[in-house]
Design a protein around this motif. Sequence first.
Motif, PDB file in Angstrom:
ATOM      1  N   SER A   3       0.818  -1.214   0.000  1.00 14.94           N
ATOM      2  CA  SER A   3       0.000   0.000   0.000  1.00 14.94           C
ATOM      3  C   SER A   3       0.854   1.267   0.000  1.00 14.94           C
ATOM      4  O   SER A   3       0.402   2.328  -0.405  1.00 14.94           O
ATOM      5  CB  SER A   3      -0.930  -0.002   1.220  1.00 14.94           C
ATOM      6  OG  SER A   3      -0.134  -0.151   2.380  1.00 14.94           O
ATOM      7  N   VAL A   4       2.115   1.149   0.454  1.00 16.82           N
ATOM      8  CA  VAL A   4       2.996   2.311   0.424  1.00 16.82           C
ATOM      9  C   VAL A   4       3.544   2.449  -0.999  1.00 16.82           C
ATOM     10  O   VAL A   4       4.170   1.535  -1.515  1.00 16.82           O
ATOM     11  CB  VAL A   4       4.164   2.143   1.420  1.00 16.82           C
ATOM     12  CG1 VAL A   4       5.025   3.388   1.443  1.00 16.82           C
ATOM     13  CG2 VAL A   4       3.642   1.823   2.790  1.00 16.82           C
ATOM     14  N   ASP A   5       3.282   3.563  -1.625  1.00 13.53           N
ATOM     15  CA  ASP A   5       3.651   3.698  -3.033  1.00 13.53           C
ATOM     16  C   ASP A   5       4.349   5.031  -3.289  1.00 13.53           C
ATOM     17  O   ASP A   5       3.761   5.951  -3.849  1.00 13.53           O
ATOM     18  CB  ASP A   5       2.399   3.566  -3.902  1.00 13.53           C
ATOM     19  CG  ASP A   5       2.755   3.241  -5.343  1.00 13.53           C
ATOM     20  OD1 ASP A   5       3.948   3.365  -5.686  1.00 13.53           O
ATOM     21  OD2 ASP A   5       1.857   2.885  -6.102  1.00 13.53           O
ATOM     22  N   PRO A   6       5.617   5.167  -2.843  1.00 17.65           N
ATOM     23  CA  PRO A   6       6.307   6.448  -3.061  1.00 17.65           C
ATOM     24  C   PRO A   6       6.530   6.729  -4.547  1.00 17.65           C
ATOM     25  O   PRO A   6       6.606   7.887  -4.955  1.00 17.65           O
ATOM     26  CB  PRO A   6       7.640   6.257  -2.333  1.00 17.65           C
ATOM     27  CG  PRO A   6       7.850   4.790  -2.281  1.00 17.65           C
ATOM     28  CD  PRO A   6       6.490   4.182  -2.185  1.00 17.65           C
ATOM     29  N   GLY A   7       6.624   5.669  -5.334  1.00 20.82           N
ATOM     30  CA  GLY A   7       6.846   5.850  -6.768  1.00 20.82           C
ATOM     31  C   GLY A   7       5.711   6.604  -7.427  1.00 20.82           C
ATOM     32  O   GLY A   7       5.926   7.466  -8.275  1.00 20.82           O
ATOM     33  N   ARG A   8       4.499   6.291  -6.999  1.00 15.24           N
ATOM     34  CA  ARG A   8       3.336   6.938  -7.582  1.00 15.24           C
ATOM     35  C   ARG A   8       3.345   8.438  -7.256  1.00 15.24           C
ATOM     36  O   ARG A   8       3.037   9.276  -8.103  1.00 15.24           O
ATOM     37  CB  ARG A   8       2.077   6.276  -7.021  1.00 15.24           C
ATOM     38  CG  ARG A   8       0.849   6.504  -7.856  1.00 15.24           C
ATOM     39  CD  ARG A   8      -0.354   5.804  -7.219  1.00 15.24           C
ATOM     40  NE  ARG A   8      -1.584   6.351  -7.762  1.00 15.24           N
ATOM     41  CZ  ARG A   8      -2.105   5.959  -8.919  1.00 15.24           C
ATOM     42  NH1 ARG A   8      -1.527   5.042  -9.635  1.00 15.24           N
ATOM     43  NH2 ARG A   8      -3.225   6.514  -9.363  1.00 15.24           N
ATOM     44  N   THR A   9       3.745   8.768  -6.018  1.00 14.33           N
ATOM     45  CA  THR A   9       3.813  10.171  -5.610  1.00 14.33           C
ATOM     46  C   THR A   9       4.891  10.910  -6.395  1.00 14.33           C
ATOM     47  O   THR A   9       4.680  12.020  -6.882  1.00 14.33           O
ATOM     48  CB  THR A   9       4.132  10.247  -4.106  1.00 14.33           C
ATOM     49  OG1 THR A   9       3.260   9.361  -3.427  1.00 14.33           O
ATOM     50  CG2 THR A   9       3.960  11.643  -3.579  1.00 14.33           C
ATOM     51  N   LEU A  10       6.044  10.259  -6.532  1.00 18.10           N
ATOM     52  CA  LEU A  10       7.149  10.867  -7.255  1.00 18.10           C
ATOM     53  C   LEU A  10       6.760  11.118  -8.716  1.00 18.10           C
ATOM     54  O   LEU A  10       7.061  12.157  -9.301  1.00 18.10           O
ATOM     55  CB  LEU A  10       8.350   9.910  -7.189  1.00 18.10           C
ATOM     56  CG  LEU A  10       9.699  10.445  -7.653  1.00 18.10           C
ATOM     57  CD1 LEU A  10      10.083  11.659  -6.851  1.00 18.10           C
ATOM     58  CD2 LEU A  10      10.756   9.364  -7.514  1.00 18.10           C
ATOM     59  N   ARG A  11       6.056  10.135  -9.264  1.00 13.50           N
ATOM     60  CA  ARG A  11       5.598  10.214 -10.644  1.00 13.50           C
ATOM     61  C   ARG A  11       4.612  11.370 -10.812  1.00 13.50           C
ATOM     62  O   ARG A  11       4.673  12.121 -11.789  1.00 13.50           O
ATOM     63  CB  ARG A  11       4.909   8.890 -10.929  1.00 13.50           C
ATOM     64  CG  ARG A  11       4.745   8.515 -12.340  1.00 13.50           C
ATOM     65  CD  ARG A  11       4.061   7.145 -12.304  1.00 13.50           C
ATOM     66  NE  ARG A  11       3.421   6.898 -13.569  1.00 13.50           N
ATOM     67  CZ  ARG A  11       4.074   6.402 -14.599  1.00 13.50           C
ATOM     68  NH1 ARG A  11       5.327   6.091 -14.505  1.00 13.50           N
ATOM     69  NH2 ARG A  11       3.446   6.218 -15.739  1.00 13.50           N
ATOM     70  N   LEU A  12       3.742  11.511  -9.827  1.00 17.56           N
ATOM     71  CA  LEU A  12       2.757  12.586  -9.874  1.00 17.56           C
ATOM     72  C   LEU A  12       3.453  13.941  -9.793  1.00 17.56           C
ATOM     73  O   LEU A  12       3.095  14.887 -10.481  1.00 17.56           O
ATOM     74  CB  LEU A  12       1.763  12.407  -8.717  1.00 17.56           C
ATOM     75  CG  LEU A  12       0.497  13.260  -8.781  1.00 17.56           C
ATOM     76  CD1 LEU A  12      -0.318  12.889  -9.998  1.00 17.56           C
ATOM     77  CD2 LEU A  12      -0.337  13.062  -7.525  1.00 17.56           C
ATOM     78  N   LEU A  13       4.493  14.004  -8.959  1.00 17.07           N
ATOM     79  CA  LEU A  13       5.245  15.248  -8.823  1.00 17.07           C
ATOM     80  C   LEU A  13       5.941  15.601 -10.131  1.00 17.07           C
ATOM     81  O   LEU A  13       5.961  16.750 -10.566  1.00 17.07           O
ATOM     82  CB  LEU A  13       6.272  15.097  -7.699  1.00 17.07           C
ATOM     83  CG  LEU A  13       7.181  16.291  -7.424  1.00 17.07           C
ATOM     84  CD1 LEU A  13       6.378  17.473  -6.935  1.00 17.07           C
ATOM     85  CD2 LEU A  13       8.242  15.928  -6.429  1.00 17.07           C
ATOM     86  N   LEU A  14       6.507  14.587 -10.787  1.00 14.08           N
ATOM     87  CA  LEU A  14       7.294  14.805 -11.994  1.00 14.08           C
ATOM     88  C   LEU A  14       6.404  15.061 -13.206  1.00 14.08           C
ATOM     89  O   LEU A  14       6.664  15.961 -14.005  1.00 14.08           O
ATOM     90  CB  LEU A  14       8.165  13.564 -12.237  1.00 14.08           C
ATOM     91  CG  LEU A  14       9.323  13.678 -13.200  1.00 14.08           C
ATOM     92  CD1 LEU A  14      10.348  14.647 -12.667  1.00 14.08           C
ATOM     93  CD2 LEU A  14       9.956  12.310 -13.404  1.00 14.08           C
ATOM     94  N   LEU A  15       5.346  14.268 -13.342  1.00 19.57           N
ATOM     95  CA  LEU A  15       4.525  14.324 -14.556  1.00 19.57           C
ATOM     96  C   LEU A  15       3.222  15.104 -14.354  1.00 19.57           C
ATOM     97  O   LEU A  15       2.568  15.456 -15.336  1.00 19.57           O
ATOM     98  CB  LEU A  15       4.167  12.906 -15.018  1.00 19.57           C
ATOM     99  CG  LEU A  15       5.321  11.959 -15.350  1.00 19.57           C
ATOM    100  CD1 LEU A  15       4.777  10.641 -15.861  1.00 19.57           C
ATOM    101  CD2 LEU A  15       6.254  12.565 -16.381  1.00 19.57           C
ATOM    102  N   GLY A  16       2.825  15.340 -13.108  1.00 17.62           N
ATOM    103  CA  GLY A  16       1.557  16.008 -12.851  1.00 17.62           C
ATOM    104  C   GLY A  16       0.378  15.147 -13.226  1.00 17.62           C
ATOM    105  O   GLY A  16      -0.755  15.628 -13.325  1.00 17.62           O
TER     106      GLY A  16
END
Lengths: 434, 126
Positions: A185-198
């Motif tokens: 359930s911990v998904d730092p990649g998704r957050t990072l991706r959202l930050l980078l790609l919006g």
Amino acid sequence: MTGAVAERVALWRRGPVSYRDRSRRVSRTFFFHFQASRIHPFSLTPSYTLGLGVLSALMFVVLTVTGALLMVYYVPSVERAYSSTADIMYVVPAGRYVRNIHRWAAHGMVLTVVLHMCRVFFTGSYGAGRGINWLIGIGLMILTLLLSFTGYLLPWDQLSYWAVTIGANIASAVSDLPAAAGLESVDPGRTLRLLLLGSQIVGQDALIRFYLLHIVLLPLLMAALIGLHFWRIRKDGGLTRPREAERVPDSVVYPRGRPEDLILSWPVLFWAEAAVVSLATAALLLAAYALDAPLLSIADPTAPENPAKAPWYFLGVQELVSYSAFGGGGLVPLLLSLGLAIIPWIDREDRGLGIWFSDPEGARVAVPGLAAGHAPFDSIAHQPGHDPGGCYRRMVRACTPHDTVDALHGAGILHSEPHRRCACDGDRPLVPRA
Amino acid sequence: MLMLAAVLRLPFPRVRSQSDVVRIGRAVDYPLHRYTFVAGSNVFVYRDRKGIRILSAICTHLGCVVRASESGFHCPCHGSRFDRHGDPVSGPAGRPLEWYHAERAADGVLVVDLTRRVSRHRVLGV
């Protein structure tokens, strides 16, 4: 040096004549005061510095100027990014030339920054209290690579789209870490991706973010760090030099004895720098005239470019990610950067400071060392066993007889081999090399 | 401090601009017993006598679009291969391709929700 001689070698006819004037000209002129008004003569040895630091800074200036020119026509929207780039190439007067200069300066900057780092490393110039500046230099190298990467997306062609799609997925592969620990359930990649790609995919939000990073945030950071880098050189006592160079003949030095064994920067240092800058600019202009920057077909989110080939400086990472996204794209580069960063605190002796390969053993170690640096990539490239993974690996196996592979690697030939279509199209039979 | 935290939230959008729900035409238009690629939404539609299943065409390694091949699927970017059920066979991809939730809209058109993953056994009856 007599006044007459000084005037003859001055950059301008009515240049400063007295020592005091020459010193003041440097310290009172904004663009000159980055330099010390007096330098050690050893710093002028061309074979020592190879002008690589000056070259890197020059590339940044060229990139800033040509980048500003390209911004006159470029539009960062998915509807117009590609067509405005094509306009720059085919319609805008001198647009193609300016874009070519921008591209070759970008490649040149990666090259000069890396070579500069090699020079600093092989002369032990991270020593004698220069550790902080070595760290700033690593920061500058990372910024250079990030600027290359963010610039990649802007033309919005096939290469742009798929390079950044893959890059963003490498970033989100950090989620493999908590996933491996059972924390799905911990998904730092998704957050990072959202930050980078919006967004979760590469689209308009990603384009505007990359544009912002490429033209504002990263260059500002780069300019600030370059300033800091220059300032630290001054604070650390100028360029490194061997201990034997400290004493120089009286005739060359400051005539009133030799308080610091220094010579005036004006005008010799500036002549040397002007020579390096002129030669490099000429090379850049010629390259841009002869070789066009590529523009592939417009980005197609349904069909990856095949083969999708990274630029030369990312080829190693490209092969590593075809092995493991998190390991190759995240862990290995991170460990490499950390390894580079701690060098000044591992090698604490200043014995060989300022000397290329302080003893013959150094040179003997350096060459196999460089080859060994490639070894992890090579061993992955033709790993034995059941894993026909990446394009490069399969190309190696399919297109060369197995026993010659090692010999080719040893000679460094295999690396220059282009990715061959035959090896990447899985459904077509692999064509063996004649 | 609180204000800084609030400002740091700026780059994380609250609304997503791309639509995650795509309409891919009528079920009967897809041929039986094969994977048909739907270009706009990067999915494969598999239709058999039981109904419709939707398989993602996004490689689980680094997000390239896989292609159907003789034995299953193949990714052109880093050489991952998947079998006909979307399970990884070789190459760097470690996870199977995703299956998506599909339903039929009032006008009979198939609607795929790209954010809803389902079991591979879930079939939309035709």
